[in-house]
Design a protein around this motif. Structure first.
Motif, short mmCIF file in Angstrom:
data_model
loop_
_atom_site.label_atom_id
_atom_site.label_comp_id
_atom_site.label_asym_id
_atom_site.label_seq_id
_atom_site.Cartn_x
_atom_site.Cartn_y
_atom_site.Cartn_z
N VAL A 1 -107.71 -8.02 -80.41
CA VAL A 1 -106.70 -6.97 -80.32
C VAL A 1 -106.83 -6.20 -79.01
O VAL A 1 -105.84 -5.88 -78.35
N ILE A 2 -108.06 -5.90 -78.60
CA ILE A 2 -108.27 -5.17 -77.35
C ILE A 2 -107.77 -5.97 -76.16
O ILE A 2 -107.22 -5.40 -75.21
N LYS B 1 -105.23 -7.78 -76.10
CA LYS B 1 -103.76 -7.74 -76.08
C LYS B 1 -103.21 -6.37 -75.73
O LYS B 1 -101.99 -6.20 -75.68
N LEU B 2 -104.06 -5.38 -75.51
CA LEU B 2 -103.59 -4.02 -75.30
C LEU B 2 -102.73 -3.92 -74.05
O LEU B 2 -103.04 -4.51 -73.02
N GLU B 3 -101.68 -3.14 -74.17
CA GLU B 3 -100.84 -2.83 -73.03
C GLU B 3 -101.28 -1.51 -72.42
O GLU B 3 -101.65 -0.59 -73.14
N THR C 1 -101.29 -2.25 -80.12
CA THR C 1 -101.29 -2.83 -78.77
C THR C 1 -100.19 -2.29 -77.87
O THR C 1 -100.22 -2.56 -76.67
N THR C 2 -99.25 -1.53 -78.38
CA THR C 2 -98.17 -1.03 -77.53
C THR C 2 -98.68 0.05 -76.59
O THR C 2 -99.70 0.70 -76.84
N GLN D 1 -101.67 -4.69 -85.59
CA GLN D 1 -101.84 -5.04 -84.19
C GLN D 1 -100.61 -4.73 -83.36
O GLN D 1 -100.69 -4.26 -82.22
N HIS D 2 -99.44 -4.98 -83.92
CA HIS D 2 -98.20 -4.78 -83.17
C HIS D 2 -97.99 -3.33 -82.77
O HIS D 2 -97.34 -3.03 -81.78
N ARG E 1 -101.48 4.18 -76.43
CA ARG E 1 -102.58 4.56 -75.53
C ARG E 1 -102.71 6.07 -75.40
O ARG E 1 -103.76 6.56 -75.00
N CYS F 1 -106.74 -1.30 -87.23
CA CYS F 1 -106.35 -1.82 -85.91
C CYS F 1 -105.96 -3.28 -86.00
O CYS F 1 -104.96 -3.70 -85.40
#
Length: 1120
Positions: A421-422, A424-426, A386-387, A382-383, A391, A378
């Motif tokens: 990282v969490i 930054k999640l979308e 996080t998109t 990250q890139h 999800r 994770c």
């Protein structure tokens, strides 16, 4: 550990190792120094391993079980290839130049056979094997440049094909050693040390690919174009060149372009995600690479794979990019199937790698509970993580759970990096495209699955609701408690009449709002809640005692409208006493807990004795000694009973307090707030009559958790206690759960004579917060037929307990697909909460929802659906569940669902009575089959066929046969008659149905002896006249107008004579007719058929005689 470096954004895939094949090699003893694995091949079903001693191990990939071992005395195994279109064939090459094609014959349970052998390459090392993609041909290449074609014979190709020996054909001889072979659409690709050649094997034409030569091992392969707009286009060719270059050529061998990967490979290698060691990524490792690609393989989704002895490279040639390259040590060979790689190392070790995206890799690591490794991936990707697209496979709650599983002592920095990282999640429908910037700022929007932007004006109620929900979700605990305490004062002081009317309208339309203390809001501090609960309960008890001492006159009894005034006066007179009681009872809570702990530990120590645990009477006595302590400390408050008028006043005060403060449904009816974690009292029928019609309409909208089970003497049911009335320590709670669940099970499965102090239903509703939800669920399934009220109470409690879930909001919106998607994101599932959500879905969508519940098996079993849905809806669920399995596993899967075995008969009768033809269409008034009534289509025909094909004892089969006959399901009846050896009944039924195709297997019953043929001819003569007279239209038009296919020909003595003539010969058939005393005048066509059969029979006898004589001469010549 140090911070995990982040890979560049152009990398989205990884190579991961999830399975360890070392135990497999140890079981096969291929990890020793003497015996090693020398080559391998893979297909959908098999993993084939060749060994240094000439053995070939066939491993079934499902479960990694060894199924076969094929031995060869002609040297060690050097090459293996599995047939891509028929996995019953496999080609093997040995070190002495032998090529063998094996037919495994697993479907017929026979012994493997060598169906083709070639010694054409004796004395040369065989370097490549390649199967034809459509026929049983194997292309072989050796170190001398010779390419041959070996055709395999098989009994699958027709009678006599297995006895034919095809000669070995030489396709071509190239200038140097063959490095790699490939075959696609009738063309053979040969890659040697110097060139690539393309051969049209049908027209015997040859082309050279390109003009420039090369010197060394360079591979080549076909590249199918079967995606998107390229579907139907001929495949491309990719040929390796020196200096990390690859030629792209057309299907005719014309070079189209050259791909240069030397500079693209000047990037750091991505780490191999494996359990063996921690992945490391070094961003500073950058240098161009000039590599010779020894082999090229088509991998997965339009990717090109190659490797050296120290690394694996994967390209996307259509884009001219490097997908990834990873260092893997000591590589000897790689075989691929779809996106899976099986690697053979120099030490004989095997590794199983998978090419997949980073988010899918994290998902699989989470399933295997590899927490640190999942966290590293994770942080490294990250890139990708996080998109919003990620999800769908990795919801936010699963990442939160991952962070909670990391050890604070050993993974502190990793946990902190994962938390970043969490943050930054979308979200799932996040704005990720530049096109969204054109939407005005005064409008909100979301993105549908099809990619359409759905714009919602903020002036509408829906956007207001969404904005309000987001604001409320971001508030802190202190703000929620403050809003909880002063919401009424703000409403009275700040709101004008118009705003209050608008708020009431929104409450009636939207249901429960965020500014109310609902069941899905976090609970306030337990001390404050306990103080409020204890003080009000004490006040009600003392008020009851005071009122009982008064002498109530008749006027007070008759004037029931002054109850609220009396209650208010009593409240003001005892307010000071109530405040003192709050502080007086708090020390008693600790003493009660100590007493409860002592009683619980004493009961636990007693039931640990096997003599007590296994004796229901002793176990019952132990639990009954513990129960009064539990009742007094954690049980519901007991109210004294006085005169009739007193009880009315007491009940009114008690129920009004519980209605205002504890009943979630009353939040939609009055402007009051409640304690969401407390139990609720149901409103009695008399009070419902006094309420306004609007109140009745709103109560109808309440959740099904408030449905009342039947109670004796018309009294309302007890409220379900989903939260503890007092704070209980965790260690004590675990022991209480064990004892409470044990008491519930004992009271549910008790003898009818032994009635416990508290019934199962009442105990479940009082102490649901103590029970093990999964054990109670299983208990409810076992006792559903005898005590359905236990199941209804359990579902009511689970609906109340899961009201705080976010999925409930999605379900209430009415979108079935979104609701199912939200439930899938809750994985891993817990059966009781999931069952509550499915109840909500079923109440809202009915049969459409039930048909989709098969995806939640095995968390939700058919027994759960039987207690929830109607019988017809359950049948649709069962059919979808069985059909979701592959065809070869459906029968065994259905067998596993039959627990107990009596369900087979129940499900059979259920399938025969729903979506089925009417009985008057399949049965005559005297219970005989109607003409051609077997041609009707049955809605659940596939399920019926599986049910009757299941293994069963004799009595079960007889009962099923009688059921099929009584409902007119003749296909099933005939099969069961054949199983039961009731062949006379089967032939009589076939004659009445008048369909000669029923005498042919596998659906029908075929006569096996001449006596059966005689019986059949006699029955057909009796039924021929009846069958002709009964060809009348059915209720829906013709007799088989129910969507079935056309039926076969009629049964008559003449047609049966022709069938017998094909089986036993025309002369024997005419003799049987004479023995039966049946006079049949054959038509001209039938006589011609009989004459042709006689001629064919004579020729077959002559041919057999000739073959036997030749075999005899051959054997004598060999003997001489």
């Amino acid at each position: 550990m140090p911070l995990v470096p982040v890979v560049p954004e152009n990398h989205s895939h990884v190579l991961a190792e999830f399975d360890c094949l070392d135990p497999l090699l140890s079981a096969l003893r291929l990890d020793s120094g003497r015996l090693k694995c020398t080559c391998l091949a893979v297909s959908r079903k098999w993993l084939a391993l060749g060994t240094s001693t000439g053995g070939l191990h066939l491993i079934q990939r499902e479960g990694w079980k060894q199924r076969l071992i094929l031995t060869h005395k002609e040297g060690s195994i050097t090459q293996v290839a599995c047939c891509p279109h028929d996995e019953d064939f496999i080609a093997v090459a040995t070190s002495q130049g032998l090529v063998v094609v094996w037919e495994l014959q697993l479907e017929r349970r026979g012994r493997p056979e060598r169906v083709s052998v070639s010694w054409e390459h004796r004395g040369h090392a065989i370097t490549a094997l390649c199967w034809d993609t459509s026929t049983l041909r194997v292309f072989v290449g050796d170190s001398g440049g010779k390419v041959t074609c070996l055709r395999a014979g098989s009994s699958k190709l027709g009678k006599g094909s297995a006895f034919v020996i095809f000669p070995v054909q030489t396709v071509t001889t190239v200038d140097s050693r063959v490095v790699q072979l490939g075959y696609q659409d009738g063309r053979l690709l040969v890659s040697s040390l110097s060139r690539c050649y393309l051969c049209d094997t049908d027209r015997e034409k040859f082309w050279r690919v390109g003009n420039k030569e090369r010197d060394g091992e360079y591979g080549a392969c076909f590249f199918p174009q079967n995606r998107g707009l390229l579907v139907g286009q001929p495949p491309l060719l990719y040929c390796a060149r020196p200096g990390s270059r690859v030629w792209e050529a057309s299907f005719n061998g014309e070079v189209l372009s050259t791909h240069q990967f030397k500079q693209l490979l000047a990037c750091p290698p991505l780490p191999l995600i494996t359990y063996r060691n921690e992945p490391h990524y070094n961003p500073a490792q950058k240098s161009s690479q000039s590599i010779a690609f020894p082999k090229l393989l088509y991998l997965g989704d339009q990717n090109l794979l190659t490797w050296t002895d120290s690394a694996v490279y994967i390209f996307t040639p259509q884009n001219g990019q490097v997908l990834l390259w990873t260092e893997v040590k000591d590589l000897v060979d790689i075989v691929v199937y779809r996106s899976e790689l099986f690697c053979l190392h120099g030490s004989g070790r095997l590794s199983h790698l998978s090419l997949l995206s980073a988010e899918r890799c994290v998902e699989r690591l989470l399933r295997r509970e590899s927490w640190p490794l999942a966290a590293v991936v994770c942080c490294m990707f990250q890139h990708t993580i996080t998109t919003s697209r990620a999800r769908k496979s990795i919801p936010i709650d699963r990442l939160e759970h991952l962070r909670s599983q990391l050890s604070s002592s050993t993974h502190l920095e990793l946990s902190g990096q994962l938390e970043e990282v969490i943050n930054k999640l979308e979200p799932l429908d996040s704005a990720c495209s530049s096109r969204r910037s054109s939407i005005s700022s005064h409008e909100s929007f979301n993105v549908l699955d099809c990619g359409i932007y759905r714009v919602i004006s903020r002036r509408g109620s829906q956007s207001d609701e969404e904005t309000g929900s987001l604001i409320n979700q971001s508030t802190s605990e202190e703000e929620r408690l403050k809003e909880f305490s002063f919401v009424q004062e703000e409403d009275q002081v700040e709101q004008d009449p118009q705003s209050s009317e608008r708020m009431e309208a929104e409450r009636s339309e939207q249901g429960l709002q965020f500014h109310l203390p609902l069941s899905f809001r976090p609970k306030p501090p337990r001390i404050a809640l306990q103080a409020v609960k204890d003080s009000v309960s004490s006040f009600v008890k003392k008020t009851t005692e005071k009122i009982n001492t008064l002498q109530m006159n008749s006027e007070l009894r008759q004037r029931s409208e002054f109850k609220e005034g009396i209650q208010a006066d009593t409240t003001s007179s005892h307010s000071e006493e109530m405040d003192n009681e709050v502080y007086d009872e708090m020390p008693n809570t600790e003493a009660d807990m100590q007493e409860l702990r002592a009683a619980t530990e004493r009961a636990i120590s007693q039931i640990q004795d096997p003599l007590v645990l296994l004796d229901p009477a002793c176990l019952r006595e132990t639990l009954l000694e513990w129960l009064p302590v539990l009742e007094r400390i954690l049980g519901p408050e007991e109210h004294g009973s006085g005169a009739a008028g007193d009880s009315k006043v007491d009940d009114a005060g008690e129920e009004r307090w519980e209605r205002d403060y504890l009943n979630p449904c009353s939040e939609q009816q009055e402007e009051s707030f409640c304690l969401s974690g407390e139990p609720t009292e149901s409103i009695t029928e008399d009070e419902k009559k006094e309420e306004s019609p609007e109140l009745g309409r709103k109560e109808d909208q309440c959740d099904s958790a408030e449905k009342e089970p039947e109670a004796s003497k018309g009294s309302p049911p007890e409220p379900v206690q989903v939260g503890s009335p007092k704070p209980v320590p965790l260690d004590l709670l675990a022991n209480l759960t064990q004892l409470a669940t044990l008491y519930t099970e004992l009271s549910c499965f008790r003898n009818q004579q032994d009635k416990p102090a508290v019934g199962c239903t009442h105990f479940l509703r009082r102490y649901f917060f103590l029970l093990d939800k999964e054990r109670v669920r299983r208990m409810c399934l076992l006792c559903y037929e005898e005590q359905p009220e236990v199941q209804s109470s359990f579902i009511e409690a689970m609906l109340d307990l899961t009201q705080s879930s976010k999925v409930v909001e999605v379900i209430q919106r009415g979108d079935l697909l979104r609701s199912l998607r939200s439930l899938r994101e809750l994985q891993p599932w817990s059966a009781p909460p999931l069952l509550a959500h499915l109840h909500r879905l079923y109440e809202k969508h009915g049969e459409a929802a039930v048909r989709s519940f098969s995806q939640f098996y095995p968390a939700i079993t058919p027994a759960d659906i039987m207690t929830m849905a109607q019988r017809s809806h359950f049948l649709a669920y069962l059919d979808n569940l069985v059909q979701s399995r592959t065809e070869g596993h459906r029968l065994s899967f259905l067998q596993s669902l039959l627990d107990p075995e009596s369900l087979r008969q129940d499900w059979l009768e259920l399938a025969l009575t729903h979506d089925a033809p009417q009985r008057c269409d399949t049965l005559t008034p005297d219970g005989q089959p109607r003409w051609h009534s077997h041609c009707y289509s049955w809605g659940y025909g596939r399920l019926l066929s599986l049910l009757i094909h299941l293994p069963a004892d004799l009595s079960s089969k007889q009962k099923m046969a009688e059921t099929c006959r009584s409902h007119g399901y003749w296909i099933g009846y005939l099969y069961l008659c054949s199983e039961l050896q009731c062949r006379t009944e089967a032939f009589a039924t076939i004659c009445k149905l008048d369909d000669i195709s029923l005498l042919e297997e596998p659906e029908g019953v075929e006569p096996q002896t001449l006596d059966e043929w005689k019986l059949l001819i006699q029955l057909s003569q009796q039924c021929s006249s009846v069958g002709d007279s009964e060809q009348v239209p059915g209720v829906n038009g013709s007799s088989w107008s129910n969507g079935s296919s056309d039926c076969g020909g009629k049964i008559s003595p003449e047609s049966l004579t022709l069938m017998l003539a094909r089986t036993a010969g025309p002369d024997r058939a005419m003799a049987v007719l004479e023995e039966c005393g049946v006079q049949v005048v054959l038509s001209q066509q039938s006589e011609l058929v009989c004459e042709l059969l006689r001629v064919t029979e004579k020729r077959q006898r002559a041919m057999i005689q000739t073959m036997l004589e030749r075999c005899d001469r051959f054997l004598w010549s060999q003997h001489a």
